[in-house]
Design a protein around this motif. Structure first.
Motif, PDB file in Angstrom:
ATOM      1  N   THR A  99       0.831  -1.201   0.000  1.00  0.00           N
ATOM      2  CA  THR A  99       0.000   0.000   0.000  1.00  0.00           C
ATOM      3  C   THR A  99       0.864   1.250   0.000  1.00  0.00           C
ATOM      4  OG1 THR A  99      -1.614  -1.229   1.295  1.00  0.00           O
ATOM      5  CG2 THR A  99      -1.895   1.162   1.203  1.00  0.00           C
ATOM      6  N   GLU A 100       0.419   2.249  -0.715  1.00  0.00           N
ATOM      7  CA  GLU A 100       1.162   3.510  -0.806  1.00  0.00           C
ATOM      8  C   GLU A 100       1.544   4.006   0.585  1.00  0.00           C
ATOM      9  OE1 GLU A 100       0.657   8.074  -2.579  1.00  0.00           O
ATOM     10  OE2 GLU A 100      -0.908   6.567  -2.957  1.00  0.00           O
ATOM     11  N   ASP A 137      -0.873   5.046  -5.567  1.00  0.00           N
ATOM     12  CA  ASP A 137      -2.103   4.480  -6.106  1.00  0.00           C
ATOM     13  C   ASP A 137      -2.234   4.765  -7.598  1.00  0.00           C
ATOM     14  OD1 ASP A 137      -2.874   3.356  -3.711  1.00  0.00           O
ATOM     15  OD2 ASP A 137      -4.028   5.112  -3.071  1.00  0.00           O
ATOM     16  N   PHE A 147       0.149   2.479  -9.405  1.00  0.00           N
ATOM     17  CA  PHE A 147      -0.388   1.120  -9.338  1.00  0.00           C
ATOM     18  C   PHE A 147      -1.453   0.922 -10.419  1.00  0.00           C
ATOM     19  CE2 PHE A 147      -3.248  -2.159  -7.763  1.00  0.00           C
ATOM     20  CZ  PHE A 147      -2.386  -3.145  -7.291  1.00  0.00           C
ATOM     21  N   ASP A 148      -2.352   1.906 -10.515  1.00  0.00           N
ATOM     22  CA  ASP A 148      -3.424   1.801 -11.517  1.00  0.00           C
ATOM     23  C   ASP A 148      -2.887   1.884 -12.943  1.00  0.00           C
ATOM     24  OD1 ASP A 148      -5.264   1.534  -9.514  1.00  0.00           O
ATOM     25  OD2 ASP A 148      -5.996   3.600  -9.590  1.00  0.00           O
ATOM     26  N   LEU A 166      -1.564  -6.489  -0.893  1.00  0.00           N
ATOM     27  CA  LEU A 166      -2.540  -5.824  -1.769  1.00  0.00           C
ATOM     28  C   LEU A 166      -3.807  -5.399  -1.042  1.00  0.00           C
ATOM     29  CD1 LEU A 166      -2.250  -8.373  -4.715  1.00  0.00           C
ATOM     30  CD2 LEU A 166      -1.430  -6.006  -4.747  1.00  0.00           C
ATOM     31  N   ARG A 196      -5.296  -1.803  -1.304  1.00  0.00           N
ATOM     32  CA  ARG A 196      -5.436  -1.163  -2.613  1.00  0.00           C
ATOM     33  C   ARG A 196      -6.921  -1.029  -2.963  1.00  0.00           C
ATOM     34  NH1 ARG A 196      -0.837   1.491  -4.414  1.00  0.00           N
ATOM     35  NH2 ARG A 196       0.992   0.176  -4.087  1.00  0.00           N
ATOM     36  N   SER A 197      -7.234  -0.037  -3.777  1.00  0.00           N
ATOM     37  CA  SER A 197      -8.639   0.195  -4.146  1.00  0.00           C
ATOM     38  C   SER A 197      -9.143  -0.929  -5.046  1.00  0.00           C
ATOM     39  CB  SER A 197      -8.783   1.543  -4.864  1.00  0.00           C
ATOM     40  OG  SER A 197      -8.035   1.542  -6.064  1.00  0.00           O
ATOM     41  N   VAL A 214     -10.017  -3.949  -4.478  1.00  0.00           N
ATOM     42  CA  VAL A 214      -9.263  -5.190  -4.318  1.00  0.00           C
ATOM     43  C   VAL A 214     -10.119  -6.407  -4.680  1.00  0.00           C
ATOM     44  CG1 VAL A 214      -9.851  -5.580  -1.887  1.00  0.00           C
ATOM     45  CG2 VAL A 214      -7.623  -6.334  -2.765  1.00  0.00           C
TER      46      VAL A 214
END
Length: 817
Positions: A677-678, A687, A690-691, A715, A718-719, A721
């Motif tokens: 995670t950031e 983020d 990552f995207d 992970l 993360r958004s 998930v």
């Protein structure tokens, strides 16, 4: 009665059946009386240090007994370990005297690390605490601070750690002091490490094997370890094995190990006994070294070992509430646990502390009297708490240009063979500051290129003796780890390659070291050192001749659990990426680097320049195997690990043939920490970044070398998930073919294809309408492939052929059954 603890002072071990001739093998040199001034100084140093050590455990005020003690002078929580302190202080005082007499460099490694009061007290007396911590200066206020802050919040802890000047060993888990000591003296010819091994620690497996460490010490190029076994007879609440062995038994044991043992046990004149014994030990060390350095080495020299017998808790309370304290396990921690509330124990505490005569040992300003200062080494840098080797030792190494060993893209090569070639060049460039410590696995791990210009270093073998070998192979992972810790903490660089499944043996050793490193980084005076570097190979995916026992990637999780400032986990997908990663790790400082890779020949996906860029980023989109260079994907497939990435690339290739309407993006992750995670790790992707790799709304499937739960943990925050699926090692295996292993653990190309189809079907209507028959086809192919392997005992032809590395599109073989 059975099971009853016999409460009695330290009894003499019963006579042994060992013949009297064995005892004659121990060294018994006539003791000479020490000079009067030295004798007095040694005794006063010990009295002062024992006073401070005892006061540290108990007092929150009135630290020099300027009035009678009250309950308010006693700490509310009594923490510390008294029993080992007198012995540690005895040795410290005599090592000071030895250093001063011979102007030598010495490190004191203390196995009984819970004896921190003894070491801190000695460090305060020599001025080292004040050098690194002005609040503990050698004056009255500094002494007050040291005593009252010990083992309380914000003060020195009750175990020796990186905050302790002179320490190169975390004093928590027992068993590692001796191995660390041998590692510390390698390639330091002028260094002597005096290592105290407690008789409790001597019961551990790591210590038992480490006694053989001197068999890997070449006295021409390295220093020496002087082991001092402190036999005080007791652990926390039980007798020790060594404490129940008489002199004949211990002589037989250590003579068999190859040492010259000498006993130190004359309590009537312990200073003459220990002083003469240390002089004898040093003379034996010098004799062995001089022979080796004159070109006439002694084959199988007998190095000295001292066996020190003193009562546990010596000079402390004799009895409390009818129980023996001195000479029993009751002295192990706090002898007077009720001193805060019991008037009798408070009086006992005052009597005990006054027995050292503090008013005769400290002047009005709190400084020690001159006699004590007379045996402290001079100049400052010779003091054991201020030797530069212990806190600012890093020498650095020259790392060769790995690109000269780069492999052509689109071929096959063993990552380990290329790493062996890089280490060969590195050894040539760094003949005295780089070593490999490994179990007996270098040949099977295909690292044998390291022997092009060096040898194994094993002094008990006539073919390895005195040849300056850079490689130490010993089948004890504990010794490999201990050697590497000592070597690294004293400034050099090392590599520990191993079968993947067995690095877990040293899990807790690695964690103890990482704790030492964390605290070292938080001090202002300890300087950076080289990283610990591990290579995991012979991985679970390619265990052709081994079985289920050799399949265990759990060490990855052990490193992941470390503090983010230390933890680094790399899974390079091919030989070029592994070369880049190894070169980086050899240059790095203050990390625990874990590199995981294949020893077997495998596809080279990236050119050297592409590999360098990929490793610098930690993860990237592989355009050559993605649809339309990865633009607008229906699904993202991610490979982490060499064989697992191969299966992802193969899946993308087969999907292109089987379902041309499916759009796939392939991503490889080589630096596992980018997925965190950031903000949780220095390498973690933002983020947005990552995207950019994994999209913000498409299904993502990870094919991961380790346990899936590890990756899910990274992970988790993360958004979106919910769109992520993970497969990894499922704890399924046997002696079988490589492809059967990936089938059994659901990380084969067919399983990746299944995840790809299910994920893409959520947004791609053309995939959705064909989903059921496509999945049925995959299940059919899995079953037929498994049947073929079971019948033929090999993987189908073409299993490891690829047609996409150089952009040639499809053409790979898929077993038709």
């Amino acid at each position: 009665m059975p099971g009853e603890v016999i409460d009695r002072p330290n009894p003499e071990p019963k006579p042994s059946h060992v013949p009297d001739q064995v005892l004659s093998l121990s060294v018994d040199v006539k003791k000479q009386t020490l000079p009067e001034d030295a004798n007095a100084a040694l005794k006063e140093f010990r009295r002062a240090a024992c006073y401070i050590a005892a006061a540290m455990i108990f007092l929150r005020d009135n630290v020099l007994l300027e009035r009678d003690l009250t309950f308010d002078d006693v700490k509310p929580r009594l923490l510390g370990h008294w029993g080992t302190c007198p012995g540690l202080i005895l040795v410290y005082s005599h090592l000071n005297y030895l250093i001063q007499k011979h102007n030598m460099d010495m490190i004191y490694v203390v196995g009984p690390g819970h004896g921190a009061p003894a070491i801190l007290a000695s460090l305060w007396l020599e001025g080292s605490m004040g050098k690194f911590y002005p609040e503990f200066s050698r004056n009255k206020q500094g002494l007050h601070n040291l005593i009252t802050k010990f083992s309380v919040t914000g003060g020195p802890p009750s175990h020796i750690n990186a905050e302790t000047p002179g320490a190169i060993h975390e004093g928590g888990e027992l068993g590692y002091a001796l191995g660390v000591s041998f590692g510390a003296v390698m390639d330091k010819p002028d260094l002597v490490v005096a290592c105290i091994v407690g008789d409790g620690e001597a019961e551990t497996g790591p210590t038992a094997t480490a006694w053989h460490g001197y068999k890997y010490i070449d006295p021409a190029e390295s220093g020496a370890v002087l082991p001092i076994i402190h036999v005080n007879g007791f652990k926390i609440s039980e007798r020790t094995i060594y404490g129940c062995m008489d002199d004949k038994e211990l002589t037989a044991l250590f003579t068999g190990y190859g040492y010259q043992p000498r006993f130190v046990k004359d309590l009537e004149d312990i200073d003459a006994d220990l002083g003469n014994s240390l002089e004898w030990a040093l003379s034996e060390i010098r004799r062995i070294q001089q022979a080796a350095r004159s070109g006439k080495p002694i084959m199988k020299p007998q190095w000295p070992v001292l066996i020190l017998r003193t009562p546990k808790g010596w000079s402390g309370p004799k009895k409390v509430d009818g129980k023996f304290i001195e000479g029993s396990f009751h002295s192990h921690q706090v002898p007077l646990m009720k001193a805060k509330t019991d008037p009798g124990q408070l009086r006992d505490l005052q009597t005990w502390l006054q027995s050292y005569g503090p008013h005769d040992l400290f002047q009005e300003d709190g400084t020690p009297v001159k006699h004590i200062l007379d045996i402290i080494p001079s100049p400052e840098e010779k003091k054991m708490g201020q030797l530069k080797d212990t806190y600012d030792p890093y020498v650095g190494i020259t790392v060769p240009n790995w690109m000269q060993l780069g492999v052509e893209k689109g071929t096959e090569e063993s990552s380990m063979k290329q790493c062996g070639k890089l280490m060969d060049k590195a050894f040539q460039a760094n003949p005295h500051s780089l070593r490999i410590f490994s179990p007996d696995e270098l040949e099977s791990n295909k690292l044998s290129a390291v022997f092009e210009h060096t040898n194994r270093n094993f002094q008990w073998d006539q073919f390895s003796n005195a040849r300056g070998g850079r490689v130490i192979e010993i089948l004890s992972e504990h010794c490999c780890q201990g050697f590497m810790q000592g070597y690294t903490l004293t400034g050099r660089t090392a590599l520990f390659p191993s079968y993947e499944s067995f690095l877990g043996i040293i899990h807790t050793m690695m964690v103890q070291y990482a704790k030492f490193g964390k605290m070292a980084n938080e001090t202002t005076w300890r300087k950076p050192i080289g990283s610990l570097n591990y290579i995991e190979t012979s991985t679970w995916t390619r265990q052709e001749h081994n079985g289920f026992s050799h399949q265990n990637p759990s060490f990855i999780g052990a490193v992941l659990n470390l503090k983010p400032t230390a933890a680094r986990v790399y899974l390079p997908p091919d030989a070029n990426c592994f070369l880049s990663t190894l070169a980086h790790c050899l240059r790095s400082k203050n990390y625990v680097n874990l590199m995981v890779g294949s020893k077997q020949p495998s596809a080279v996906f990236l050119s050297p320049k592409e590999a360098e860029a990929h490793c610098r980023a930690g993860a990237s989109i592989w355009e050559f195997t993605s649809t339309d260079k990865g633009l607008n994907p229906d699904v993202v497939l991610v490979g982490i690990g060499a064989e697992l990435t191969f299966e992802v690339v193969k899946a993308a290739e087969l999907l292109r043939e089987m379902v041309p309407e499916l759009r796939v993006r392939v991503v490889n992750v080589t630096d596992l920490m980018v997925l965190g995670t950031e903000g949780t790790h220095p390498h973690a992707l933002t983020d947005d970044d990552f995207d950019s790799l994994f999209t913000s709304d498409r299904a993502v499937h990870f094919n991961y070398h380790g346990y899936a739960t590890e990756l899910k943990g990274l992970l988790f925050a993360r958004s979106s998930v919910h769109r992520i699926t993970v497969e990894g090692y499922r704890e399924e295996g046997s002696t079988t073919t490589p492809f059967d292993m990936v089938l059994a653990n659901h990380v084969s190309r067919y399983h990746v294809m299944e995840y790809a189809l299910r994920g893409a079907a959520k947004i791609n209507e053309r995939v959705r309408v064909r989903l059921v028959p496509l999945l049925a086809e995959l299940k059919h192919r899995i079953r037929k492939t498994s049947d073929y392997i079971l019948k033929e005992g090999k993987d189908p032809e073409g299993t490891y052929e690829l047609g996409m590395i150089n952009g040639s599109g499809g053409g790979g073989v898929m077993y038709e059954g």
